[in-house]
Design a protein around this motif. Structure first.
Motif, PDB file in Angstrom:
ATOM      1  N   LEU A 195      40.086  40.639  44.599  1.00  0.00           N
ATOM      2  CA  LEU A 195      38.959  39.814  43.851  1.00  0.00           C
ATOM      3  C   LEU A 195      39.536  39.514  42.356  1.00  0.00           C
ATOM      4  O   LEU A 195      39.220  38.555  41.926  1.00  0.00           O
ATOM      5  N   ALA A 196      39.752  40.530  41.802  1.00  0.00           N
ATOM      6  CA  ALA A 196      40.078  40.372  40.215  1.00  0.00           C
ATOM      7  C   ALA A 196      41.331  39.446  40.358  1.00  0.00           C
ATOM      8  O   ALA A 196      41.723  39.044  39.174  1.00  0.00           O
ATOM      9  N   LEU A 197      42.273  39.746  41.207  1.00  0.00           N
ATOM     10  CA  LEU A 197      43.864  39.009  41.028  1.00  0.00           C
ATOM     11  C   LEU A 197      43.595  37.529  41.206  1.00  0.00           C
ATOM     12  O   LEU A 197      44.189  36.736  40.204  1.00  0.00           O
ATOM     13  N   GLU A 198      42.402  37.095  42.029  1.00  0.00           N
ATOM     14  CA  GLU A 198      41.963  35.705  41.932  1.00  0.00           C
ATOM     15  C   GLU A 198      41.653  35.268  40.630  1.00  0.00           C
ATOM     16  O   GLU A 198      41.733  33.994  40.327  1.00  0.00           O
ATOM     17  N   ARG A 199      41.041  35.908  39.528  1.00  0.00           N
ATOM     18  CA  ARG A 199      40.512  35.659  38.342  1.00  0.00           C
ATOM     19  C   ARG A 199      41.479  35.984  37.037  1.00  0.00           C
ATOM     20  O   ARG A 199      41.463  35.234  36.107  1.00  0.00           O
ATOM     21  N   ALA A 200      42.506  36.834  37.344  1.00  0.00           N
ATOM     22  CA  ALA A 200      42.961  37.459  36.137  1.00  0.00           C
ATOM     23  C   ALA A 200      44.056  36.178  35.964  1.00  0.00           C
ATOM     24  O   ALA A 200      44.652  35.778  36.575  1.00  0.00           O
ATOM     25  N   SER A 201      44.253  36.103  34.561  1.00  0.00           N
ATOM     26  CA  SER A 201      45.178  35.102  34.010  1.00  0.00           C
ATOM     27  C   SER A 201      46.347  35.595  33.034  1.00  0.00           C
ATOM     28  O   SER A 201      47.145  34.817  32.512  1.00  0.00           O
TER      29      SER A 201
END
Length: 747
Positions: free
Chosen positions: A100-106
Motif C-alpha cells: 500500500l505504501a509502495l504505491e504512494r512512495a515517490s
C-alpha cells in the motif's frame, strides 16, 4: 604554499583519493513502516527514524488494523512532522501494508523499518552516501539484535558483514545470500521496481522472497560493516519471528523457501543456488529444529520433510556454507532421531564443547566427541561433521610493531583457527608482506585465559624493511594439511592499533596502517629536497639539498632517463626533442612507484626561458622544444604596461597581440624588444586599454601560444599597478596571464 605542503597534498592525491560526498540533490528516501499493536515501541522507533542525520525523508506509516494506541501515536507524529504520512487498512499483514505504501512512495530510494526496531542515527546518511558513491542497486548494512538486557550480532551477520564490499554481485559474493531481512538495506527505487515490485500477501516471512529476488538479474550491491539496523527481540515473544513454535509459522517458512527455490532454480547460477541451500540448512530451518524435540508429530513431520528436500538438493559447495552442528542436526532430523537431536543441541549451548580437530586436511567434529553425546557410534557421517569455511576461519591479530635501528621490522601478535583445537607444534605460519618474500613466523602457545581456548602467539621479523611496497599484509597458516589464509588485523590495544611509520635511511618511508580490512603497508620513497636547478643547452643539473641524488630520474610516459650522479647533484643529458608538448618530469624512484619531485620557486630563479617550469603543485617539468613565453614581471611605464617575459627557444620573431579573453584581435601587432638576461620586453600601449564590454585581456606570442605564469610568479598574483586614473591588474587564470583594467573611482 610551502614545498612540504605541496608534497603532502600531492602524496594524498596519489595514495588516498577522497570518496565522493553525496550530491546536494541526492534523492528523497521513502521509508515504509507497517505497524500492528506496537504502542509500546512505536514512539522509540519513530524517534530514531526522525532523528536521522539524513533529513530528506518521506515516511509512510501504515496501520494494519491496530486495536491499541498505535494509530493515535502515528497521527500525532504526522501532525508534528510534515515528512510523515499515515495510511490505514483492514488487517491484511505486513506484505499488504508495505505494498500500500509502495504505491504512494515517490522517493528515489526506498527502505523499510519494522515498528518495534530502532535505527542508529547515521544509518540512512551512511547508506545514501555509499549508493551515491558506488552507483550500486542497493546496499546492506550490518545488523545488531537486542533485548532488554543485552545486544548481540547473529552468526550470519558476522560472516556477511566481516569486511566492506562495494559493487559486487551475488555470484561474486554468494555468502551475502544469508542476509535477506528487509530492513537493514536501502534500494534505488528504479532497481526495486525492476527486480522486485511487490511483497507476497497473507503469509509470514513475506520479506524472504522479495529480498532474494533483489540479488538476481545481475544486481550490484554494497555490503557495509557499519551497523544500520537494531533488531529487537521482544520480551513477550509476540513478533512474527518469535512464534516459531506455531505450526502455521513453520508452514509459512516452508512455503517461502519453496517459492524462493522455484525462482532460484529458474534464474540463478549453480553457485548461488548452493549458497542459498546452505543458508536454508544453516539459518532458516535450525530455529525450528531447536523446538522439534518437544513438538508434536505433525510439526516434526513437516520439518523432517523440509530438511529431507533441501539435504537431497545440496552439494559439497553448499555444505561448505553450513556449520558442522547444523549439518549434524539436519541429518538427525531426517533420521527422526529426536532424543539425539536434543542431546546435540544441549551440548552446542556450552561454549567450547563442540571443538573441531584437523583430520587429513579437513576440520571435523571428531567421532569420539560426538558419539558419547549422541549415545551411539557413527550416527553422523564425516561429510556432515565438517566445519564450514567461516566456522574454521583464520584470525591473526598483530599486537606490537617495532622498528629496528638496522632497518628491520618486527611484528608480534596472536593467531587462532576458529572452532579448531590446534597446537603450536602442528602449525606453521607465513606472513606475506608486499615487496618481500613470505616470512616464516615463530609460533608458541599463548598464555591461557580462564574459560577460553588460548590462541597461538606469533613473532615475525623482516630484516630489511626498505624493500617493502604498498599493499595489504596477509597470513597463510597450515595445520596437518589444513590451509587457511586471511588478512593480518590489528589489535586496538597495542602499538599495532595505530599508524606507525619510519623513514629508513635515505631510501624510503614505510608505514603500517590499521584498517577494517587489515593492516596495510604504505611505502613511499623518502623525500628528496631540491636546491638549485640549472639548464645549459641540453644538460639539466639538479642540486640536491637532502636525500640521495641517485634516486632521481626524469620520466616521460613509460620512458625513464637516469642521471649521472655527483656527491650532491644529478645531471641529465636530454635527448634532442622530437616535438614540443611532451615534457620530462622529475621523479623519485624510477624502479618503484613514480613520485613527482616538488621544488620551490627559488630553485628556478636563474633559469632563462620557459623550457624548465613547475606545475601549480610545484612539480618540475622540462621541455627543450617548448615555445611560448612566461611572465617574469610587469611595471607601469608612461601610462603603458611593460611586461618582462622569458621566451622559449622555438619561439619565432614576429608580432605579439593583446586579445580579448575569449578571442578576437585588438589592433595591430606589437613588437617585443630585447631585455636583460636573454629576456624580452613587451610594451602594451594605453590605447589598447580603453574599457569596453571586454574587461580582461590575454597576451598571445608570435607562435600563437598564450603567455603563462610560472609557479615562482604565481604566488605574487594578483598584482595591482596604479597608473594615473586607472589601475592595471595582473592575474593568473588556469596558469595563463590575464590583464585587467580598472578605472579609478569617479573618472
Amino acid at each position: 604554499m610551502t614545498v612540504a605542503s605541496r608534497l603532502a597534498r600531492l602524496v594524498r592525491s596519489v595514495r588516498s583519493p577522497r570518496p565522493a560526498a553525496p550530491s546536494p540533490g541526492a534523492a528523497t528516501v521513502s521509508v515504509i513502516v507497517p505497524f500492528l499493536d506496537v504502542a509500546a515501541y512505536l514512539d522509540e522507533a519513530l524517534d530514531s527514524l526522525l532523528a536521522q542525520t539524513y533529513r530528506d525523508l518521506e515516511v509512510w506509516l501504515v496501520d494494519d488494523g491496530s486495536t491499541d494506541e498505535s494509530l493515535a501515536i502515528a497521527r500525532r507524529r504526522a501532525a508534528r512532522d510534515a515528512r510523515v504520512h499515515v495510511l490505514t487498512q483492514e488487517h491484511a499483514g505486513q506484505g499488504a501494508a508495505r505494498n500500500l505504501a509502495l504505491e504512494r512512495a515517490s522517493g528515489g530510494y526506498v527502505t523499510f523499518l519494522d515498528a518495534d526496531d530502532v535505527l542508529p542515527r547515521h544509518a540512512y546518511a551512511t547508506m545514501v552516501a555509499t549508493l551515491e558513491e558506488t552507483g550500486s542497486d542497493f546496499c546492506l548494512g550490518a545488523v545488531e539484535r537486542f533485548d532488554a538486557e543485552r545486544s548481540w550480532v547473529p552468526a550470519w551477520a558476522r560472516e556477511v558483514h566481516a569486511r566492506p564490499v562495494r559493487g559486487t554481485t551475488i555470484d561474486a559474493f554468494p555468502a551475502a545470500i544469508k542476509d535477506i531481512i528487509a530492513c537493514n538495506r536501502m534500494y534505488r527505487r528504479s532497481s526495486w521496481d525492476e527486480r522486485v515490485g511487490r511483497f507476497p500477501e497473507g503469509m509470514a516471512y513475506e520479506d524472504h522472497v522479495p529480498m532474494l529476488r533483489s540479488f538476481l538479474g545481475g544486481a550490484r550491491f554494497d555490503v557495509l560493516t557499519t551497523t544500520t539496523y537494531r533488531w529487537r527481540q521482544r520480551p513477550d515473544g509476540t513478533s512474527t519471528g518469535q512464534q516459531k513454535w506455531r505450526q502455521r509459522n513453520l508452514l509459512d517458512r516452508i512455503r517461502a523457501k519453496a517459492e524462493a527455490w522455484r525462482i532460484l532454480a529458474a534464474e540463478a547460477s549453480e553457485q548461488t543456488q548452493q549458497a542459498w541451500l546452505g543458508r536454508v540448512l544453516d539459518v532458516d530451518l535450525p530455529p525450528f529444529a531447536e523446538l522439534a524435540p518437544g513438538a508434536d508429530d505433525a510439526y516434526r513431520e513437516a520439518l523432517r520433510g523440509a530438511y529431507a528436500t533441501y539435504l537431497s538438493l545440496i552439494g559439497p559447495t553448499g555444505l561448505r556454507h553450513v556449520r558442522a552442528a547444523k549439518k549434524a542436526s539436519a541429518h538427525l532430523v531426517v533420521a527422526g532421531r529426536w532424543n539425539e537431536l536434543a542431546a546435540l543441541q544441549q551440548a552446542a549451548r556450552v561454549p567450547g564443547t563442540l571443538l573441531g580437530r584437523v583430520e587429513d586436511g579437513r576440520a571435523l567434529l571428531p567421532g569420539e566427541l560426538l558419539d558419547p553425546i549422541l549415545g551411539a557410534p557413527g550416527l553422523v557421517p564425516p561429510d556432515l561433521r565438517e566445519l564450514s569455511a567461516h566456522e574454521s576461519r583464520l584470525a591473526a591479530r598483530a599486537q606490537r610493531v617495532s622498528w629496528g635501528p638496522d632497518g628491520s621490522l618486527a611484528i608480534a601478535g596472536v593467531v587462532r583457527f576458529h572452532g579448531i583445537d590446534v597446537a603450536a607444534a602442528d602449525a606453521t605460519m607465513l606472513v606475506q608482506l608486499p615487496g618481500v618474500s613470505a616470512v616464516h613466523a615463530e609460533l608458541e602457545a599463548a598464555p591461557a585465559t580462564t574459560g577460553v581456548r588460548p590462541p597461538l602467539a606469533f613473532r615475525v621479523r623482516v630484516p630489511d624493511a626498505t624493500t617493502l611496497r604498498s599493499g595489504a599484509i596477509t597470513v597463510v597458516a597450515r595445520a596437518r594439511g589444513l590451509v587457511r589464509e586471511g588478512p593480518l588485523l590489528a589489535s586496538p590495544g597495542g602499538s599495532a592499533g595505530h599508524r606507525t611509520a619510519r623513514t629508513l635511511g635515505a631510501e624510503a618511508t614505510v608505514a603500517l596502517v590499521p584498517t577494517p580490512d587489515g593492516i596495510v603497508v604504505e611505502a613511499a620513497p623518502a623525500p628528496v629536497a631540491v636546491g638549485q636547478v640549472s639548464l645549459d643547452a641540453s644538460r639539466l643539473e639538479v642540486e640536491v639539498a637532502a636525500g640521495s641524488p641517485s634516486r632521481l630520474a626524469l620520466a616521460r610516459g613509460t620512458e625513464r632517463l637516469a642521471p649521472a650522479v655527483g656527491a650532491r647533484s644529478a645531471r641529465f643529458d636530454l635527448p634532442s626533442p622530437a616535438r614540443p608538448g611532451e615534457p620530462w618530469q622529475l621523479v623519485i624512484d624510477p624502479d618503484g612507484p613514480c613520485l613527482p619531485v616538488v621544488v620551490g620557486p627559488d630553485a628556478l630563479a636563474a633559469l632563462p626561458g620557459p623550457r624548465v617550469w613547475t606545475t601549480p603543485d610545484g612539480v618540475l617539468q622540462v621541455d627543450l622544444a617548448r615555445t611560448g613565453a612566461e611572465l617574469v614581471t610587469g611595471e607601469a611605464l608612461d601610462g603603458a604596461l611593460r611586461l618582462i617575459l622569458r621566451t622559449g627557444p622555438g619561439e619565432p620573431d614576429g608580432p605579439w597581440h593583446v586579445a580579448a579573453s575569449k578571442g578576437g584581435d585588438l589592433g595591430a601587432g606589437l613588437t617585443a624588444t630585447a631585455a636583460d638576461d636573454g629576456q624580452v620586453a613587451l610594451t602594451v600601449p594605453a590605447e589598447l586599454w580603453n574599457p569596453g564590454s571586454v574587461v580582461r585581456r590575454r597576451v598571445v606570442t608570435p607562435s600563437g601560444a598564450e603567455v603563462t605564469v610560472p609557479a615562482d610568479v604565481l604566488e605574487s598574483l594578483p598584482r595591482t599597478i596604479d597608473e594615473r586614473d586607472r589601475s592595471l591588474v595582473l592575474r593568473a587564470q588556469d596558469g595563463l596571464l590575464r590583464l585587467e583594467l580598472r578605472e579609478a573611482a569617479g573618472s
